[in-house]
Design a protein around this motif. Structure first.
Motif, mmCIF file in Angstrom:
data_model
loop_
_atom_site.group_PDB
_atom_site.id
_atom_site.type_symbol
_atom_site.label_atom_id
_atom_site.label_comp_id
_atom_site.label_asym_id
_atom_site.label_seq_id
_atom_site.Cartn_x
_atom_site.Cartn_y
_atom_site.Cartn_z
ATOM 1 N N MET A 1 -24.750 -19.161 76.842
ATOM 2 C CA MET A 1 -24.449 -19.670 75.523
ATOM 3 C C MET A 1 -25.150 -21.024 75.346
ATOM 4 S SD MET A 1 -20.787 -20.655 73.836
ATOM 5 C CE MET A 1 -20.044 -19.401 74.800
ATOM 6 N N ILE A 2 -25.637 -21.267 74.140
ATOM 7 C CA ILE A 2 -26.365 -22.509 73.900
ATOM 8 C C ILE A 2 -25.399 -23.693 73.764
ATOM 9 C CG2 ILE A 2 -28.411 -21.408 72.930
ATOM 10 C CD1 ILE A 2 -27.339 -21.988 70.129
ATOM 11 N N ASP A 3 -25.895 -24.859 74.132
ATOM 12 C CA ASP A 3 -25.069 -26.069 74.146
ATOM 13 C C ASP A 3 -24.481 -26.402 72.783
ATOM 14 O OD1 ASP A 3 -25.486 -26.407 76.853
ATOM 15 O OD2 ASP A 3 -27.117 -27.852 76.597
ATOM 16 N N ILE A 4 -25.228 -26.212 71.729
ATOM 17 C CA ILE A 4 -24.744 -26.577 70.393
ATOM 18 C C ILE A 4 -23.506 -25.757 70.024
ATOM 19 C CG2 ILE A 4 -26.136 -25.034 68.940
ATOM 20 C CD1 ILE A 4 -26.187 -28.613 68.098
ATOM 21 N N VAL A 5 -23.440 -24.521 70.479
ATOM 22 C CA VAL A 5 -22.260 -23.687 70.229
ATOM 23 C C VAL A 5 -21.087 -24.208 71.047
ATOM 24 C CG1 VAL A 5 -21.254 -21.386 70.500
ATOM 25 C CG2 VAL A 5 -23.537 -21.634 69.534
ATOM 26 N N ARG A 6 -21.326 -24.579 72.293
ATOM 27 C CA ARG A 6 -20.256 -25.166 73.113
ATOM 28 C C ARG A 6 -19.703 -26.419 72.458
ATOM 29 N NH1 ARG A 6 -23.762 -24.140 77.537
ATOM 30 N NH2 ARG A 6 -23.087 -22.288 78.623
ATOM 31 N N ASP A 7 -20.619 -27.274 71.976
ATOM 32 C CA ASP A 7 -20.190 -28.508 71.312
ATOM 33 C C ASP A 7 -19.379 -28.205 70.056
ATOM 34 O OD1 ASP A 7 -21.584 -29.895 73.258
ATOM 35 O OD2 ASP A 7 -23.290 -30.388 71.960
ATOM 36 N N GLY A 8 -19.855 -27.263 69.272
ATOM 37 C CA GLY A 8 -19.151 -26.887 68.047
ATOM 38 C C GLY A 8 -17.780 -26.313 68.336
ATOM 39 N N ALA A 9 -17.701 -25.453 69.335
ATOM 40 C CA ALA A 9 -16.420 -24.850 69.709
ATOM 41 C C ALA A 9 -15.435 -25.920 70.164
ATOM 42 C CB ALA A 9 -16.628 -23.812 70.801
ATOM 43 N N ALA A 10 -15.915 -26.896 70.910
ATOM 44 C CA ALA A 10 -15.048 -27.979 71.364
ATOM 45 C C ALA A 10 -14.502 -28.781 70.186
ATOM 46 C CB ALA A 10 -15.811 -28.895 72.318
ATOM 47 N N LYS A 11 -15.300 -28.952 69.156
ATOM 48 C CA LYS A 11 -14.875 -29.726 67.994
ATOM 49 C C LYS A 11 -13.788 -29.023 67.181
ATOM 50 C CE LYS A 11 -19.014 -32.427 67.106
ATOM 51 N NZ LYS A 11 -18.664 -33.673 66.441
ATOM 52 N N VAL A 12 -13.822 -27.699 67.140
ATOM 53 C CA VAL A 12 -12.863 -26.971 66.297
ATOM 54 C C VAL A 12 -11.691 -26.374 67.065
ATOM 55 C CG1 VAL A 12 -14.590 -26.476 64.541
ATOM 56 C CG2 VAL A 12 -14.137 -24.775 66.314
ATOM 57 N N GLY A 13 -11.732 -26.446 68.391
ATOM 58 C CA GLY A 13 -10.600 -25.968 69.174
ATOM 59 C C GLY A 13 -10.820 -24.680 69.928
ATOM 60 N N GLY A 14 -12.050 -24.235 70.025
ATOM 61 C CA GLY A 14 -12.329 -23.064 70.838
ATOM 62 C C GLY A 14 -13.333 -22.124 70.204
ATOM 63 N N LEU A 15 -13.885 -21.285 71.039
ATOM 64 C CA LEU A 15 -14.911 -20.340 70.622
ATOM 65 C C LEU A 15 -14.366 -19.311 69.636
ATOM 66 C CD1 LEU A 15 -17.893 -19.959 71.283
ATOM 67 C CD2 LEU A 15 -17.214 -18.360 73.066
ATOM 68 N N GLY A 16 -13.173 -18.821 69.875
ATOM 69 C CA GLY A 16 -12.571 -17.839 68.979
ATOM 70 C C GLY A 16 -12.321 -18.406 67.592
ATOM 71 N N ILE A 17 -11.890 -19.655 67.541
ATOM 72 C CA ILE A 17 -11.636 -20.307 66.257
ATOM 73 C C ILE A 17 -12.943 -20.505 65.501
ATOM 74 C CG2 ILE A 17 -10.837 -22.449 65.171
ATOM 75 C CD1 ILE A 17 -8.759 -22.611 67.478
ATOM 76 N N LEU A 18 -13.969 -20.959 66.215
ATOM 77 C CA LEU A 18 -15.280 -21.141 65.590
ATOM 78 C C LEU A 18 -15.799 -19.819 65.037
ATOM 79 C CD1 LEU A 18 -17.712 -22.869 64.849
ATOM 80 C CD2 LEU A 18 -18.569 -22.538 67.195
ATOM 81 N N ALA A 19 -15.689 -18.766 65.816
ATOM 82 C CA ALA A 19 -16.136 -17.445 65.360
ATOM 83 C C ALA A 19 -15.365 -17.023 64.116
ATOM 84 C CB ALA A 19 -15.965 -16.424 66.477
ATOM 85 N N SER A 20 -14.078 -17.254 64.101
ATOM 86 C CA SER A 20 -13.259 -16.894 62.957
ATOM 87 C C SER A 20 -13.703 -17.639 61.705
ATOM 88 C CB SER A 20 -11.792 -17.206 63.265
ATOM 89 O OG SER A 20 -10.976 -16.923 62.164
ATOM 90 N N TYR A 21 -13.944 -18.925 61.827
ATOM 91 C CA TYR A 21 -14.419 -19.721 60.694
ATOM 92 C C TYR A 21 -15.746 -19.195 60.159
ATOM 93 C CZ TYR A 21 -11.021 -23.532 61.440
ATOM 94 O OH TYR A 21 -9.885 -24.291 61.548
ATOM 95 N N LEU A 22 -16.594 -18.700 61.058
ATOM 96 C CA LEU A 22 -17.913 -18.211 60.650
ATOM 97 C C LEU A 22 -17.892 -16.739 60.242
ATOM 98 C CD1 LEU A 22 -20.131 -19.958 63.355
ATOM 99 C CD2 LEU A 22 -19.766 -20.653 60.978
ATOM 100 N N GLY A 23 -16.767 -16.078 60.462
ATOM 101 C CA GLY A 23 -16.650 -14.674 60.084
ATOM 102 C C GLY A 23 -17.408 -13.726 60.988
ATOM 103 N N ILE A 24 -17.498 -14.095 62.277
ATOM 104 C CA ILE A 24 -18.195 -13.266 63.259
ATOM 105 C C ILE A 24 -17.314 -13.077 64.489
ATOM 106 C CG2 ILE A 24 -20.476 -14.011 62.469
ATOM 107 C CD1 ILE A 24 -20.624 -15.879 64.875
ATOM 108 N N ARG A 25 -17.711 -12.177 65.360
ATOM 109 C CA ARG A 25 -17.008 -12.009 66.640
ATOM 110 C C ARG A 25 -17.532 -13.042 67.623
ATOM 111 N NH1 ARG A 25 -15.024 -6.360 67.648
ATOM 112 N NH2 ARG A 25 -15.113 -5.365 65.614
ATOM 113 N N HIS A 26 -16.652 -13.532 68.478
ATOM 114 C CA HIS A 26 -17.081 -14.580 69.411
ATOM 115 C C HIS A 26 -18.180 -14.104 70.360
ATOM 116 C CE1 HIS A 26 -14.148 -12.652 72.107
ATOM 117 N NE2 HIS A 26 -14.815 -13.235 73.088
#
Length: 79
Positions: A1-26
């Motif tokens: 996984m790319i670093d920018i996604v890790r950073d983004g996930a950390a900011k919003v509370g996790g990979l699953g939450i980030l995926a949900s916000y973007l309307g995609i599967r993690h």
């Protein structure tokens, strides 16, 4: 996984939450070599990570100035 996604996930509370916000599967994040062009603006809105950091090939490098959306990303932050 790319670093920018890790950073983004950390900011919003996790990979699953980030995926949900973007309307995609993690699982989709694992195939990304970079943030897809059609996801950049949503990714920026959700995470606060500048489009210039995500895709400098599309948006150019961020000019010197306030680093509000760069702070804490560990990438390209102004000195």
């Amino acid at each position: 996984m790319i670093d920018i996604v890790r950073d983004g996930a950390a900011k919003v509370g996790g990979l699953g939450i980030l995926a949900s916000y973007l309307g995609i599967r993690h699982q989709a994040f694992y195939s990304w070599k970079r943030v897809p062009a059609e996801r950049v603006l949503d990714f920026e809105r959700v995470t606060g990570i500048s489009r210039h950091l995500q895709r400098p090939d599309l948006y150019g490098a961020r000019l010197a100035g306030p680093a509000s959306s760069q702070a804490g990303t560990g990438e390209g932050a102004a000195p």
